[in-house]
Design a protein around this motif. Structure first.
Motif, mmCIF file in Angstrom:
data_model
loop_
_atom_site.group_PDB
_atom_site.id
_atom_site.type_symbol
_atom_site.label_atom_id
_atom_site.label_comp_id
_atom_site.label_asym_id
_atom_site.label_seq_id
_atom_site.Cartn_x
_atom_site.Cartn_y
_atom_site.Cartn_z
ATOM 1 N N SER A 1 0.804 -1.264 -0.113
ATOM 2 C CA SER A 1 0.173 -0.012 -0.048
ATOM 3 C C SER A 1 0.820 1.437 -0.005
ATOM 4 C CB SER A 1 -0.951 -0.065 1.223
ATOM 5 O OG SER A 1 -1.674 1.071 1.413
ATOM 6 N N SER B 1 -4.591 -3.946 -9.449
ATOM 7 C CA SER B 1 -5.056 -2.981 -8.306
ATOM 8 C C SER B 1 -6.528 -3.386 -8.738
ATOM 9 C CB SER B 1 -5.015 -1.590 -8.904
ATOM 10 O OG SER B 1 -5.622 -0.714 -8.159
ATOM 11 N N ASN C 1 -8.464 3.933 -2.631
ATOM 12 C CA ASN C 1 -9.346 3.737 -1.581
ATOM 13 C C ASN C 1 -9.747 5.082 -0.919
ATOM 14 O OD1 ASN C 1 -7.190 4.724 0.300
ATOM 15 N ND2 ASN C 1 -6.999 2.500 0.955
ATOM 16 N N GLU D 1 -5.171 5.794 -0.406
ATOM 17 C CA GLU D 1 -4.144 5.125 -0.743
ATOM 18 C C GLU D 1 -4.106 4.168 -1.991
ATOM 19 O OE1 GLU D 1 -3.214 4.323 4.048
ATOM 20 O OE2 GLU D 1 -4.359 2.805 2.933
ATOM 21 N N ASN E 1 -3.636 0.725 -3.181
ATOM 22 C CA ASN E 1 -3.447 -0.755 -2.963
ATOM 23 C C ASN E 1 -3.015 -1.510 -4.060
ATOM 24 O OD1 ASN E 1 -4.035 -0.023 0.064
ATOM 25 N ND2 ASN E 1 -6.078 -0.419 -0.646
#
Length: 615
Positions: free
Chosen positions: A504, A556, A593, A597, A599
């Motif tokens: 992350s 992703s 998100n 962030e 991820n």
């Protein structure tokens, strides 16, 4: 004439001997009150005898005391405390929070007074947990004592001849517990004496004498391939009986059946024991072809199993600690010096041959005199262990290595080699192949002297910089991995080739450092920002003239959507401030998100494993 002193039972009034129902209830109530009073008195005396202060009552107790007192006064016909308590409970259940607040406040005030006036309790001394392990070197030593010369030769032929020199019969459980508390299974290191010592298959090779190169040991496969062996060794769902293997090893035969039984026994009792009493039948998968047993990387297999078993123990999945704890014990003895005695002792390979019960008892005695474990000095580099740290210890001399054979200790000089299968390039380089030991890795100390600032490995002279902005390290590319592992072990993400790694990147993070567990290579996951999303790319830190490229994949996910990106790494001497606009991957902002962030799931493939990956 009748005796006047005799009672006249016909006329005697016996009514007082017969109780009415009211009298029964009264006597029962008195007995209950007497019993309750005796119990309360006994409890108070016990508290007083123990010298403890009773804990304050809760809000319910304050209410019940008041309610029962009023209830008993208004209900004289009540038969005892039980009915009053039941009535108090029913009343408490229907009370509102506001109605209970009066008693809650009273209980809180009493509790505050209790905390302010009561001295803090002294913590009870924590009992040391008992170490349960199936690692039993003494049991193996007892079995090997009965081996015939032909059987010992068979053990050497499969590369396990070093175990014939095993003299340590018992584990020092207090030391093993101490080491397990400091064993970092993620970093594969021991954090002792204020330093972190990485563990590698090379260390297993030097300590246990097992080969640290060759094919990986795979203990899985189709069950039908080992069905015959399972039947032959009476393998059940629990495993293969250790006693059954001991009976097999008691036979004078020294062929493949003996070799297979010996490997099962030594793996189950010393090198790779599990939490169970029996030997894992999964070991049969790599024992179908006994002619290729000596080609396996047994040192890596031992270390992998040790990490796995300790991890399972810490997760509470098993009560016993599996893995070769003897390796940790001997590695500590060799890596930490006390009293300066190491300065005169040569390094014996394998190290297990030099530690007898008498030597270990003397060492344990010295540890206690110094105040316990961890009071010595880390000297693993000087003794040839922890070779991944040599880059920092270039100005420290390495003690002479000696190879222990079955009969004597031979210094590494050409005139003393005799018929031993030992080959070396020059007086400073040891490239050895010890028959029966499988010790076949090169140790190059040609550039280690008191005046050198660096160690030269190979011919590359390219320099690289540490990817962390706060570090000013500049040195040879070959030293960068050791520098980062030693100085910044908690600043990177360790990964395995061909295995996805979830990471992350925060809003303000522009890169992450990734380090391969297999070879220590450093990679950078870089992130930039464009108008419609973040640019990402993976670079490898290495010589600028290197042509080696690694294939990588980034995944992703956001809701039901999934984005999969593939590319090849670029090799750069360090971290770059900006991603080259000609080659990057783009992740739209919609995949971030709620915290902003990014991820990702990162998977990097080794160049030797790219067949069929790119499709």
């Amino acid at each position: 004439m009748a005796d006047v002193s005799s009672p006249d039972f016909d006329r005697t009034d016996i009514s007082p001997l017969v109780n009415s129902d009211d009298d029964d209830d009264s006597m029962s109530s008195k007995r209950k009150e007497a019993t309750s009073h005796e119990y309360e008195s006994s409890r108070r005396k016990k508290k007083k005898k123990q010298g403890g202060t009773p804990r304050p009552a809760c809000s319910w107790v304050h209410f019940s005391r008041e309610f029962i007192k009023e209830y008993s006064a208004s209900h004289p016909e009540s038969s005892g405390l039980k009915v009053a308590t039941k009535a108090a409970s029913d009343a408490w259940k229907v009370m509102t929070v506001q109605e209970k607040e009066k008693y809650t406040k009273r209980a809180r005030e009493v509790w505050d007074d209790y905390l302010s006036s009561t001295p803090p309790r002294e913590p009870k001394p924590r009992k040391q947990a008992n170490l349960v392990t199936r690692c039993s070197p003494g049991r193996l030593v007892n079995v090997m004592k009965r081996f015939t010369p032909d059987q010992k030769e068979a053990v050497r032929a499969i590369g396990f001849g070093s175990l014939l020199d095993l003299k340590c019969r018992t584990l020092r459980r207090s030391l093993c517990l101490w080491l397990l508390e400091r064993f970092n299974t993620i970093r594969r290191s021991l954090e002792i004496c204020g330093k972190r010592i990485p563990l590698s298959p090379r260390d297993v090779e030097l300590v246990m004498g097992l080969p640290a190169s060759g094919r990986d040991v795979v203990n899985s496969g189709p069950d039908d391939l080992v069905a015959g062996l399972r039947l032959k060794y009476n393998a059940s769902n629990r495993g293969i009986s250790v006693r059954f293997l001991e009976e097999q090893l008691g036979e004078p035969e020294a062929g493949d059946d003996f070799k297979r039984a010996f490997l099962l026994y030594v793996l189950g009792t010393l090198l790779c024991p599990t939490a169970r009493l029996d030997v894992s039948p999964s070991f049969l998968h790599f024992l179908t072809d006994m002619d290729s047993v000596h080609e396996y990387n047994w040192a890596k297999f031992l270390l992998d199993k040790l990490v796995r078993e300790v991890t399972r123990f810490r997760q509470g999945k098993q009560r016993a600690v599996g893995g070769c704890l003897l390796f940790l014990q001997l590695f500590y003895y060799e890596s930490v010096a006390i009293g300066g005695s190491y300065e005169l002792a040569p390094v014996v390979v394998p190290c297990l041959s030099s530690w007898t019960e008498e030597h270990i008892s003397e060492r344990e005695k010295q540890e206690k005199e110094l105040g316990g474990y961890g009071s010595g000095e880390v000297v693993c580099n000087e003794r040839g262990l922890g070779l991944s740290l040599l880059a920092e210890k270039a100005n420290v001399g390495v003690l002479p290595l000696t190879i222990r054979t079955n009969r004597s200790i031979l210094p590494l000089h050409e005139e003393n080699l005799g018929n031993e299968a030992l080959i070396y390039k020059d007086e400073n380089t040891l490239s050895s192949k010890i028959e029966g030991y499988g010790y076949n890795n090169a140790l190059d100390f040609s550039n280690m002297n008191d005046h050198s600032d660096i160690i030269t490995y190979g011919q590359s002279q390219s320099q690289s910089t540490c990817p962390l902005p706060s570090c000013n390290f500049i040195g040879l590319y070959e030293h960068l991995s050791d520098h980062f592992t030693t100085e910044h072990w908690d600043s990177g993400h360790r990964f395995q080739y061909n295995c996805p790694l979830p990471v992350s990147l925060g809003m303000d993070e522009t890169f992450l450092v990734l380090q391969a567990e297999e070879d220590g290579l450093l990679f950078l996951l870089n992130k930039g920002t464009e108008n419609i999303g973040h640019t990402v790319m993976v670079t490898c830190i290495g010589p600028s003239n290197s042509n080696e490229r690694f294939f990588y994949c980034l995944v992703s996910e956001r809701g039901n959507s999934s984005l999969k990106l593939k590319s090849y790494t670029q090799t750069l001497p360090g971290r770059v401030d900006a991603i080259p606009p000609s080659d990057f991957l783009l992740v739209p902002f919609g995949f971030l998100n709620s915290c902003g962030e990014l991820n990702l799931e990162v998977c990097i493939w080794n160049s030797s494993d790219l067949v069929g990956v790119r499709s």
